[in-house]
Design a protein around this motif. Structure first.
Motif, PDB file in Angstrom:
ATOM      1  N   LYS A   1     -10.455  32.229  10.139  1.00 37.57           N
ATOM      2  CA  LYS A   1     -10.488  32.482  11.576  1.00 37.57           C
ATOM      3  C   LYS A   1     -11.781  33.243  11.848  1.00 37.57           C
ATOM      4  O   LYS A   1     -11.794  34.460  11.944  1.00 37.57           O
ATOM      5  CB  LYS A   1      -9.261  33.298  11.998  1.00 37.57           C
ATOM      6  CG  LYS A   1      -8.775  32.925  13.392  1.00 37.57           C
ATOM      7  CD  LYS A   1      -7.590  33.737  13.819  1.00 37.57           C
ATOM      8  CE  LYS A   1      -7.638  33.864  15.351  1.00 37.57           C
ATOM      9  NZ  LYS A   1      -6.599  34.737  15.878  1.00 37.57           N
TER      10      LYS A   1
ATOM     11  N   ASN B   1     -15.904  33.343  13.643  1.00 36.23           N
ATOM     12  CA  ASN B   1     -16.609  32.985  14.868  1.00 36.23           C
ATOM     13  C   ASN B   1     -18.105  33.217  14.710  1.00 36.23           C
ATOM     14  O   ASN B   1     -18.554  34.348  14.547  1.00 36.23           O
ATOM     15  CB  ASN B   1     -16.050  33.823  16.024  1.00 36.23           C
ATOM     16  CG  ASN B   1     -16.503  33.289  17.364  1.00 36.23           C
ATOM     17  OD1 ASN B   1     -17.682  32.993  17.543  1.00 36.23           O
ATOM     18  ND2 ASN B   1     -15.576  33.144  18.294  1.00 36.23           N
TER      19      ASN B   1
ATOM     20  N   ALA C   1     -20.137  31.891  17.099  1.00 38.97           N
ATOM     21  CA  ALA C   1     -20.547  31.345  18.391  1.00 38.97           C
ATOM     22  C   ALA C   1     -21.205  32.383  19.279  1.00 38.97           C
ATOM     23  O   ALA C   1     -22.065  32.057  20.083  1.00 38.97           O
ATOM     24  CB  ALA C   1     -19.327  30.778  19.125  1.00 38.97           C
TER      25      ALA C   1
ATOM     26  N   VAL D   1     -19.448  20.630  14.837  1.00 33.90           N
ATOM     27  CA  VAL D   1     -18.736  21.699  15.542  1.00 33.90           C
ATOM     28  C   VAL D   1     -17.232  21.439  15.518  1.00 33.90           C
ATOM     29  O   VAL D   1     -16.428  22.355  15.314  1.00 33.90           O
ATOM     30  CB  VAL D   1     -19.259  21.826  16.993  1.00 33.90           C
ATOM     31  CG1 VAL D   1     -18.396  22.778  17.811  1.00 33.90           C
ATOM     32  CG2 VAL D   1     -20.707  22.294  16.987  1.00 33.90           C
ATOM     33  N   GLU D   2     -16.866  20.169  15.664  1.00 34.92           N
ATOM     34  CA  GLU D   2     -15.452  19.794  15.649  1.00 34.92           C
ATOM     35  C   GLU D   2     -14.830  20.041  14.271  1.00 34.92           C
ATOM     36  O   GLU D   2     -13.752  20.632  14.151  1.00 34.92           O
ATOM     37  CB  GLU D   2     -15.342  18.315  16.033  1.00 34.92           C
ATOM     38  CG  GLU D   2     -13.946  17.758  16.104  1.00 34.92           C
ATOM     39  CD  GLU D   2     -13.951  16.231  16.317  1.00 34.92           C
ATOM     40  OE1 GLU D   2     -13.045  15.735  16.990  1.00 34.92           O
ATOM     41  OE2 GLU D   2     -14.868  15.544  15.788  1.00 34.92           O
TER      42      GLU D   2
ATOM     43  N   CYS E   1     -15.879  22.076  11.956  1.00 33.43           N
ATOM     44  CA  CYS E   1     -15.809  23.526  11.717  1.00 33.43           C
ATOM     45  C   CYS E   1     -14.616  24.132  12.444  1.00 33.43           C
ATOM     46  O   CYS E   1     -13.864  24.932  11.888  1.00 33.43           O
ATOM     47  CB  CYS E   1     -17.103  24.211  12.170  1.00 33.43           C
ATOM     48  SG  CYS E   1     -18.462  24.039  10.995  1.00 33.43           S
ATOM     49  N   ALA E   2     -14.452  23.740  13.719  1.00 31.42           N
ATOM     50  CA  ALA E   2     -13.364  24.308  14.515  1.00 31.42           C
ATOM     51  C   ALA E   2     -12.023  24.018  13.862  1.00 31.42           C
ATOM     52  O   ALA E   2     -11.134  24.885  13.806  1.00 31.42           O
ATOM     53  CB  ALA E   2     -13.406  23.747  15.930  1.00 31.42           C
TER      54      ALA E   2
ATOM     55  N   VAL F   1     -15.388  28.896  14.537  1.00 31.18           N
ATOM     56  CA  VAL F   1     -15.845  28.549  15.881  1.00 31.18           C
ATOM     57  C   VAL F   1     -17.361  28.660  15.948  1.00 31.18           C
ATOM     58  O   VAL F   1     -17.947  29.674  15.591  1.00 31.18           O
ATOM     59  CB  VAL F   1     -15.208  29.484  16.932  1.00 31.18           C
ATOM     60  CG1 VAL F   1     -15.711  29.138  18.333  1.00 31.18           C
ATOM     61  CG2 VAL F   1     -13.698  29.402  16.873  1.00 31.18           C
TER      62      VAL F   1
ATOM     63  N   THR G   1     -20.870  27.745  18.620  1.00 29.35           N
ATOM     64  CA  THR G   1     -21.247  27.438  19.999  1.00 29.35           C
ATOM     65  C   THR G   1     -21.077  25.938  20.223  1.00 29.35           C
ATOM     66  O   THR G   1     -21.462  25.133  19.366  1.00 29.35           O
ATOM     67  CB  THR G   1     -22.722  27.807  20.232  1.00 29.35           C
ATOM     68  OG1 THR G   1     -22.913  29.165  19.836  1.00 29.35           O
ATOM     69  CG2 THR G   1     -23.098  27.666  21.692  1.00 29.35           C
TER      70      THR G   1
END
Lengths: 438, 438
Positions: free
Chosen positions: B35, B37, B39, B376-377, B379-380, B385, B387
């Motif tokens: 979890k 980030n 971004a 990005v997808e 990774c999410a 997360v 940018t």
């Protein structure tokens, strides 16, 4: 100074009725070289001292407790577009609305109001056309109860919005006139707003009656983007133990079936620090959503540490009320001094009327028609600065040239005694000059 | 999650070239339930801790010394529209301009920029027509070097201003393209602005060369209200001892005979507290006068206590530099971690290029064309997360779908190690999927 003395001699020649004693007193006052200011509605240093404790209310230790450092809601970091929850709750309590209807911003409610108008100009409200794009014959109009707050009028004029003056009465604006404008078949669609300082109104000190609030809420406006700009700047600013009661604009609008009609503003500018307070806007869920969407383009969030500092210091509405009682203790003798001198010097002589407010920051004085500018001029030339005559009217022009706003909060009691005496003297001179001209 | 796994299986079917090891690693990463980030370009809690001393830097005792309580310039009271002199001097030093060319506001330079554009919409600049009133064929256009700062583009789009993308190079925007737009006989009058983050550019980390600065200053624009919006957000944000040098936009414009062309912005958002810093704009005397006249309609003054607090804590440019070295000590290992992992995992394989900035807040990654959104997808869906792909382009659309902004400042070094490894893995998968499609 010589120029003015000449002009007094000039008018003296005309004005045989001016008692020689008045002019002698005025000259003596001039010789004292006063340097006083009753123009500015700002708190005194002693009032600001009341909030000294807020300066250190948010040290590193308090921050650890309150800030959840390292979490997403770290108050030192970006975020919280609508303000921190505790500050929203505090400002909601002051405005008597639910916390989720409140956005807390930085230090200026004037900026919030300006931005509301500015965004209406560029983007429109509630899906209606941006005001800046309205064709010539449909340009926006604001209703301006007057005497009123000069900065409302200045901001409105700045955007080229037409202003229509409506008289202020003892219970609020002249509602018959307001209704005739807002509900007009011909022009009602152009009327987009009305400026209100509904409690301890600037400058008359009037608190709107429930009937006026309900009539405002119930106005049959043909404009979906007509809004009441409810600048509740003195919501908790009582001078005595028993303050005025203002009926809830939210409740009135909800009950009238116009839930999106109101924006309520408030700030702590005259609670904590005039330059470093927190300001807030409250409105309906739809309006708050609209504001939030636009606000997100302008900022990542307000100064949350100053919001937290306020919450640590004021805590809740009870804390605010206790704090405001200390302000009132400092302010009461000042208002009483001015009112006593006015009564002693001008009472029962038909030389003017003035307000005796239960709160707020001003005393509003109405002298004989056609004398206000002269009184302000005479005072200035003897070292006492007053708010410019006319400032309380749209465009800075008082149609009767009679209203003067007296701001007793900043000077000391001794200074107010001197300044009020001089003021009364100048009213007598101006009235006599005027009588001589007739 | 199941949806994505299916989609990977789908693409796996097509993509015989994806090494099975990659997918196994990805699945293992997913199972770890990360979890993280990368971004947000925001400071970490440890960076914010560096400014803890500022919280108590302005107690009642310090205030007495600094505030001249009871005087007209009591910093607790209203006033000082342009900011307090000490704060103007501090921000001037950071921006390398004279103090009287600076206005210090509240906590957001984004708000200052938004307001500059908003006022140009409603009132126009330098006596030119308000942009909101320009007829259809003459609507304003902004030049947008990209990849760039998403909030610049969002605010511009919000006002309905057309955006034209110009490529960012190693020394700044593609100046041949900029010149062809601004100096265009046909459309040059419509071009009203260019967004620039001239030092450690967001996201590429590029610092504009002196030649680019001079060419911007010398642009032959037919629009008197064409302005360079010089968002110097990372003016003192070096990562190493030897930072980049940015040529003065003021000097360049003065020397090119276009003294009113620039607005420079800066803030302490990434010096002290991201949410509670101070922000400033610098410009020519004529522009500062114009801003001040309009600003007076919106506010009585900024939060001067927070300005004073900053001055007490940072003192001067030397103090700022010392403070920024402490930031750099925290940030260097983070940038180094990401860059090391990228080099180890992706170096020399033709799978992407990335920047190695000397300062600022970002690493800019260019993967194979047509893979950014997929990376990005991926990774999410494994808990990291990034940018949004495209966010660094006007309208949120990267024409080549290849640029990703990596923000290494907020997570810990350990988290960055994990997140970067996953990122590299996702780049490999996306590249393989793409190769399989070809």
């Amino acid at each position: 100074m010589p120029l003015l003395q000449e002009s007094i001699q000039e008018s003296t020649k005309e004005a045989h009725k001016i008692q020689p004693g008045l002019l002698a007193s005025y000259r003596k006052a001039q010789e004292r070289g006063l340097k006083l200011n009753m123009a500015r509605g700002k708190p005194s240093p002693e009032q600001l001292d009341l909030s000294s404790g807020m300066l250190n209310a948010l040290g590193p230790d308090e921050l650890v407790g309150a800030c959840h450092a390292g979490q997403a809601d770290d108050r030192r970091n970006y975020g919280d577009l609508l303000g921190i929850p505790e500050a929203r709750a505090l400002m909601a309590a002051i405005m008597e609305v639910p916390p989720d209807s409140v956005i807390v911003a930085n230090n200026s409610s004037l900026s919030i109001m300006y931005d509301l108008v500015s965004r209406a100009m560029t983007h429109g409200l509630a899906g209606e056309a941006p005001w800046a794009r309205l064709p010539e014959g449909e340009r926006p109009v604001f209703v301006c109860p007057a005497p009123g707050y000069d900065r409302h009028f200045a901001a409105t004029a700045h955007f080229g919005i037409e202003m229509i003056t409506v008289a202020m009465r003892d219970d609020g604006p002249d509602m018959d006139h307001v209704e005739s404008l807002v509900e007009s078949k011909e022009h009602g669609r152009r009327v987009k707003g009305i400026w209100c300082v509904p409690k301890y109104s600037n400058p008359t000190g009037v608190t709107y009656s429930e009937e006026v609030v309900r009539r405002l809420a119930a106005l049959k406006s043909p404009a979906r983007d007509f809004r009441i700009y409810w600048d509740n700047a003195y919501a908790v600013h009582d001078l005595g133990e028993q303050g005025d009661t203002l009926f809830s604009i939210k409740q009135a609008c909800d009950e009238a079936g116009n839930p999106d009609r109101w924006y309520q503003l408030a700030s702590t500018s005259k609670i904590t620090f005039a330059g470093a307070g927190i300001a807030a806007v409250a409105s309906s869920p739809a309006n708050i959503d609209e504001i939030a969407r636009q606000l997100a383009m302008r900022t990542i969030g307000p100064d949350k540490l100053n919001q937290l500092r306020h919450v640590m210091f004021l805590r809740d509405l009870k804390g605010v009320r206790a704090h405001m009682r200390r302000h009132a203790e400092l302010l009461r003798p000042k208002f009483e001094t001015v009112l006593r001198v006015l009564a002693e010097e001008l009472g029962g002589q038909g030389l003017g009327e003035w307000t005796r407010p239960n709160g707020g920051y001003f005393i509003s004085f109405d002298g004989p028609v056609g004398t206000a500018r002269r009184v302000v001029e005479l005072c200035a030339d003897a070292g006492v600065v007053l708010t410019a005559a006319g400032a309380t009217y749209p465009g800075g022009v008082d149609p009767h040239d009679k209203n003067i706003r007296i701001a007793p909060t900043y000077p000391s009691v001794e200074e107010l005694e001197q300044a009020s005496c001089l003021f009364a003297l100048c009213v007598k001179i101006a009235a006599a000059e005027k009588a001589a001209r007739l």
